[in-house]
Design a protein around this motif. Structure first.
Motif, short mmCIF file in Angstrom:
data_model
loop_
_atom_site.label_atom_id
_atom_site.label_comp_id
_atom_site.label_asym_id
_atom_site.label_seq_id
_atom_site.Cartn_x
_atom_site.Cartn_y
_atom_site.Cartn_z
N LYS A 129 37.70 39.26 51.45
CA LYS A 129 37.91 40.08 52.59
C LYS A 129 39.32 39.70 53.61
N HIS A 130 39.97 39.29 53.29
CA HIS A 130 41.24 38.85 54.44
C HIS A 130 42.13 38.57 53.34
N PRO A 131 42.35 39.23 52.21
CA PRO A 131 43.15 38.57 51.65
C PRO A 131 44.57 38.53 51.74
N GLU A 132 45.40 39.37 52.14
CA GLU A 132 46.62 39.80 53.91
C GLU A 132 47.27 37.62 54.29
N ARG A 133 45.97 37.19 54.27
CA ARG A 133 46.34 35.81 54.94
C ARG A 133 46.62 34.16 54.42
#
Length: 492
Positions: A129-133
């Motif tokens: 959901k939050h691949p940037e992390r």
């Protein structure tokens, strides 16, 4: 940048446990999840190994050890941390399943660092959901000693996550190497794979045994690689003309059919048995614990030599050790407590300071007191810049009393009282104590301020005179130290 307060580790195998030890001994609380009932036993064993190594490696004291907590689930870890190290088996589906559970419980700002040795981060983050992390933080065994960690971002990884996480790894003594383009197995393992592939062919074809191959590495080019890597080593091989000469001279050799780099021997039962039996013959007389201890001892000594020479991995160790200690006098002079002797030296007894009994030698006691004197000089303003431009204090008389023993790895600290501090003279008294409070030694120093250009006695500048006077005025109200003005005790 704020330091890590709490971190999580998912998977407590060899790499995961190494991460736990590195984080925990840097004062970070670590939450661990591993389904194995044996995980706590194994993790604590690795922590013991790390503590043993750090006691020999570092001269500075580590921060207070963090808390180690084993969690019942991945989601429980995710709720408790600001950084998670994922070290589960090398299967994409298992890793993605772990990320799904993390994201179901964690704040969106929680950073996930995968220890994968080869899977692309873009593949790892594909269902998040939050691949940037997510990023890859690939370390090397033993994680608590080897500084390298390969940092690789995926196509959706935030640049800020890469930068901030790299800084956090630097703060715990690691060397983050940012690999800017994704490639399977990254840099180090691709190089290792080529050597491993060729080594298997040499064993398969009965050219060499496992021991002979290891000897070729550890007695030869491995020593060069450990300090200079590949290209710097070959630059030297080119002589004064450098790399251009080396390539022109040896480049054509690459066209010769020497290696099997694009060809892998079939892993038959016969080859597996051959490699395994040769390895047993080579190292079977040692237990895994004995080999681990010897490996760590060798790495400690090698890293310390590189640190002394300010080269390669030694620079990471030097920066880490200095970050742990820094200047003892970290507060402003105006905020110093002058109503008691001043803390001027903190260290651990390194291996090279000890005799064959493991006790610190006489000369090292003097070295500790010399460092305490140097710190006291810095406190009153006679720091490195002052010495470079104005002058310094030269010791003209010393008396040391040796009162107790201290061993390798034990912590020591010195405190200092100014007995006299006016004009050109500085009279100091030091106490050296063990971490348990025992008094190990005392030293009394008489120093004279010297102009380094004329090499003659001179007056300090106004700042040094003022600070020295303030400390002296406060310290002369203190009781005279026991043992002051002593000479050798025997009467003839």
């Amino acid at each position: 940048m704020k330091s890590i307060k709490a971190a999580g580790v998912i998977g407590a195998g060899v790499i995961g446990s190494g991460w736990v030890a590195r984080l925990l001994l840097n004062g970070i609380d670590v939450f661990v999840y591993d389904p194995s009932k044996e995980a706590p036993k194994y993790v604590n064993k690795v922590i013991d190994n790390a503590e043993r190594a750090y006691n020999k490696l570092l001269t500075s004291n580590l921060p207070k050890k963090g808390k180690l907590l084993f969690s019942a689930s991945i989601s429980e870890v995710a709720k408790s941390c600001e950084l998670i190290i994922e070290a589960v088996p090398e299967r994409l589906s298992i890793k993605q399943s772990a990320y799904e559970e993390i994201e179901s419980s964690a704040d969106k700002n929680l950073v996930i660092a995968s220890s994968t040795s080869g899977i692309l981060p873009s593949d790892l983050q594909a269902k998040m959901k939050h691949p940037e992390r997510l990023l890859v933080a690939h370390p090397f065994n033993p994680v608590y000693l080897l500084p390298l960690v390969e940092i690789v971002g995926g196509s959706k990884t935030s640049k800020n996550v890469i930068e901030e996480t790299s800084k956090k790894f630097t703060n715990i003594g690691m060397f983050p190497l940012h690999i800017k383009k994704e490639i399977p197995a990254f840099i180090a393992d691709r190089l290792l794979e080529s050597v491993w592939r060729e080594a298997l062919w040499l064993v398969n074809d009965d050219i060499a045994t496992t021991e002979e191959i290891d000897d070729a590495i550890r007695y030869g080019f491995g020593l060069r690689w450990a300090q200079m890597g590949l290209f710097e080593t070959y630059r030297l091989a080119g002589g004064e003309a450098g790399m251009r000469h080396f390539i022109s001279q040896f480049g054509p050799c690459l066209e010769w059919p020497w290696t099997h780099l694009m060809d892998v021997p079939e892993f038959t039962d016969e080859l597996i048995e051959k490699v395994s039996s040769q390895s047993d013959h080579q190292s079977g007389q040692f237990s895994i614990d004995e080999l681990t201890e010897k490996r760590d001892d060798n790495l400690v000594d090698f890293l310390k030599v590189l640190k002394d020479n300010q080269w390669g991995a030694g620079n990471s160790l030097k920066e880490f050790d200095e970050s742990l200690s820094g200047s003892i006098n970290k507060i402003e002079f105006s905020e110093l407590n002058l109503s008691s002797p001043i803390l001027t030296y903190v260290s651990k007894v390194p291996k090279e300071w000890a005799d064959y009994n493991g006790h610190m030698t006489e000369a090292r006691y003097l070295e500790c007191f010399s460092e305490a004197t140097t710190e006291m000089m810095s406190i009153i303003g006679a720091d490195e810049e002052y010495i470079l431009n104005i002058g310094s204090y030269f010791t003209v008389e010393t008396h040391i009393r040796h009162l107790d023993e201290v061993q390798i790895g034990e912590s020591i600290k010195a405190k200092t009282q100014v007995i006299f501090g006016e004009n050109k003279k500085l009279h100091l008294f030091h106490w050296l104590n063990h971490e348990d409070g025992r008094l190990l030694a005392t030293a009394e120093h008489m120093l004279i301020h010297v102009d380094l250009k004329t090499r003659g006695a001179s007056m300090p500048n106004d700042l040094v005179l003022k600070r020295m006077g303030l400390v002296y005025e406060a310290h002369k109200k203190l009781p005279k130290p026991e043992g002051i003005n002593r000479a050798v005790g025997d009467k003839f």
